[in-house]
Structure formats: C-alpha cells, structure tokens
Design an enzyme around this catalytic site. Structure first.
Site, PDB file in Angstrom:
ATOM      1  N   SER A  88     -35.914  -8.029 -10.618  1.00 39.81           N
ATOM      2  CA  SER A  88     -36.794  -7.095 -11.477  1.00 39.81           C
ATOM      3  C   SER A  88     -38.351  -7.187 -11.237  1.00 39.81           C
ATOM      4  O   SER A  88     -38.595  -7.016 -10.217  1.00 39.81           O
ATOM      5  CB  SER A  88     -36.303  -7.552 -12.876  1.00 39.81           C
ATOM      6  N   ASP A 153     -27.338   0.527 -14.744  1.00 34.64           N
ATOM      7  CA  ASP A 153     -28.612  -0.026 -15.251  1.00 34.64           C
ATOM      8  C   ASP A 153     -29.568   0.985 -16.227  1.00 34.64           C
ATOM      9  O   ASP A 153     -29.975   1.981 -15.617  1.00 34.64           O
ATOM     10  CB  ASP A 153     -29.577  -0.386 -13.990  1.00 34.64           C
ATOM     11  N   HIS A 182     -28.492  -4.254 -16.266  1.00 36.75           N
ATOM     12  CA  HIS A 182     -29.839  -5.097 -15.771  1.00 36.75           C
ATOM     13  C   HIS A 182     -29.743  -6.314 -16.025  1.00 36.75           C
ATOM     14  O   HIS A 182     -30.435  -6.990 -15.105  1.00 36.75           O
ATOM     15  CB  HIS A 182     -31.080  -4.432 -16.398  1.00 36.75           C
TER      16      HIS A 182
END
Length: 314
Positions: A88, A153, A182
């Site tokens: 991320s 996600d 996620h």
C-alpha cells in the site's frame, strides 16, 4: 527488525502499510521468512511504533535508504540479492529506492497506489503537491516487478495495481486475488503460493549487472539513462514551476498600471487589494500540509486498515 533464515540467499526488505507497525507485523514477517526461505528486514517509518521523528513522505524515503544501507553494511547483503516489498503506502518508498538501484534483484508491490492524490481523485496528470508519485517512478525500475492486488479492494482500486504493472519495464506474472480486499490478501492460499513461485524464479535467474562504475548504492534519478522515463518524470515535477510566471506576471501588471500622481486614497485601496495576494505568493505553505501524512494521507486513513491476522502457510 531482522529475521534471519538459515541458508537463505535472498533478503526481503519490507515496507508496511500506513496503519501498522513492527509489533503488528512481527508474526507475518516470521511466517514469510520461513515460507519463502528468505532473510527479512522490517522497519517502522519515522513517527511509527518506537521510531522517533515525524511521519512525512520525505522521511519515509530517508528511512528505507537508511535500512537498505544497514542491510548492506551491517548484515552483508548485496544489492543484487535484495528484494524490495512495498504494501500500500509502502509502495511509495519501495519504488523510490528501486528506481535508484540499478542492480536490485526484484520488487513486489502489494496493493500499491499510483499516487496519493489518485487514491482520492481520478486525475490524469501528476501535480507538484501530489505525494508518492509511483506512476512516474516505476518506468525507472530495471528489475522484475511482481504486483499483487485484490479485485474487491474498496480502499485502493485494483486499477492502481494494473496500471503500475502495465508501466513496469520487466513484468512478472501478476496476482489478481479474486474477491480479495485491501487487508486480507495474506489469508488467500494463492498469495503465499504465488510469492514462493516468484522468489524461486528470481533465485534461478541471473542477477542484473549495471554497466556503470557506480552501482554500490542508491543513485540520483537524474543519472538514469532511460530518456523516456526521465522525460515523463520531468513533465510531472515541473508542474509547480509553471504556476510561477502567472503570479509574477500579475505583479508586473499591477506596477505597470499604477498611474502617476495617484492619491493616497487609491494607494490605500491598492493595499487592501494586494493583501489576499500574500497567501498566493507563498507556494511552499500548501506543500507542508500535503507532505505530511496527516494531509493527503487523510486518504490513507482509509488506505490501510489495522492487521489483526497473519498469513496462513501453504
């Protein structure tokens, strides 16, 4: 935190997501090191966990470079045997460092972002106040790149991962985890299976060798020999400079239009007109609020959720 695996030839340098620290990542790091048969180095960004300092984009770049040098100088790892792993927001420092290491063995992007601003808005151009401009840096990465992203996600859309994979110079078969969101990709059996396949392929492939004499550490992006990638990056980073002439032009126009022999009352009125401009003539002020994680990274408040489970082996 360094996890040593007996007999391992490769070392994984892991940059975690926004809402995490080493305490939460410890069990996952141990699992990954064992299942992938790699040494693993994890770290906290400035202001995270027990780390001192303040969170900022530039500090994360300094953090990962410091940890990289520690791996090389203290633990004896070599550039060609290091795999960078960014999850991320961690994809930001990962790609920044990867773009400056010509002999890096490989890179893994886990639910990556195109840029901080693009998480919130579908902008087509890179602005100077954006952060983690991964879209501009990935064309400069010379090593194989694996992208892992969940198709469900809802925090960072899967299109971010797909776009970065398309822009990579050396693409490895991506993993689009069907139904993955996620924060739970490690729970899917195909996650660790695909990672093991990737690491195995990297071990069997010969390392990259840079022809330039300077290849012992991170280099400046300006020394990259790829004209196409460099030009793309320049176009985006020069955006802030383009706004300056408009401000200077307005200043020169004001002075040119001022009539001779103007009265004190008109000068007084002009002062009241010029007052709001003071906030415009300071381009650095907005940058401070954007470069902090508390600014644009308000979006990252929902970019990463806290990890409460660890990866299951297969």
């Amino acid at each position: 935190m360094y996890v040593r695996q007996a007999g391992a030839r490769l070392t994984l340098l892991y940059s975690h997501g926004n809402a995490a620290d080493l305490g939460q990542m410890f069990e996952l790091f141990v699992e990954l090191s064992a299942h992938l048969n790699v040494n693993l180095m994890g770290y906290d960004y400035s202001g995270y966990g027990q780390s001192s300092g303040k969170p900022s984009e530039q500090n994360t770049y300094a953090d990962i470079e410091t940890v990289y040098r520690c791996l090389v100088e203290t633990y004896g790892a070599s550039e060609e045997n290091i795999i960078l792993y960014g999850q991320s927001v961690g994809s930001g420092p990962t790609l920044d460092l990867a773009s400056r290491l010509p002999r890096l063995r490989a890179a893994v992007l886990h639910s990556p972002i195109l840029s901080g601003l693009r998480v919130m808005y579908p902008v087509k151009h890179t602005y100077w106040f954006d952060i983690y401009k991964n879209i501009d840096k990935i064309p400069l990465v010379r090593c194989p790149v694996l992208v892992i992203h969940g198709t469900a996600d809802e925090v960072v859309d899967c299109s971010h991962g797909r776009a970065l994979w398309e822009l990579a110079k050396v693409k490895y078969e991506p993993l689009w985890v069907k139904g993955g969101n996620h924060c739970n990709l490690e729970l899917y059996p195909e996650y660790i299976k695909h990672l093991k396949k990737f690491v195995g392929a990297i071990e069997k492939s010969p390392p990259l060798y840079d022809e330039s004499p300077q290849s012992s550490g991170p280099s400046d992006n300006n020394t990259q020999t790829d004209p196409e990638g460099t030009e793309d990056s320049k176009k985006s980073t020069d955006c802030r400079e383009k706004t300056r002439p408009s401000i200077d032009h307005r200043q020169s126009t004001d002075s040119r239009e001022k009539p001779r022999g103007s009265t004190d009352r008109r000068d007084k009125n002009r002062k009241s007109v010029d007052q709001p401009r003071a906030s415009v003539d300071q381009p650095d002020r907005p940058r401070k609020s954007v470069d902090r994680f508390g600014g644009v990274m308000k979006s990252v408040r929902y970019i990463d959720c806290f990890r409460v489970t660890t990866a299951s082996g297969s």
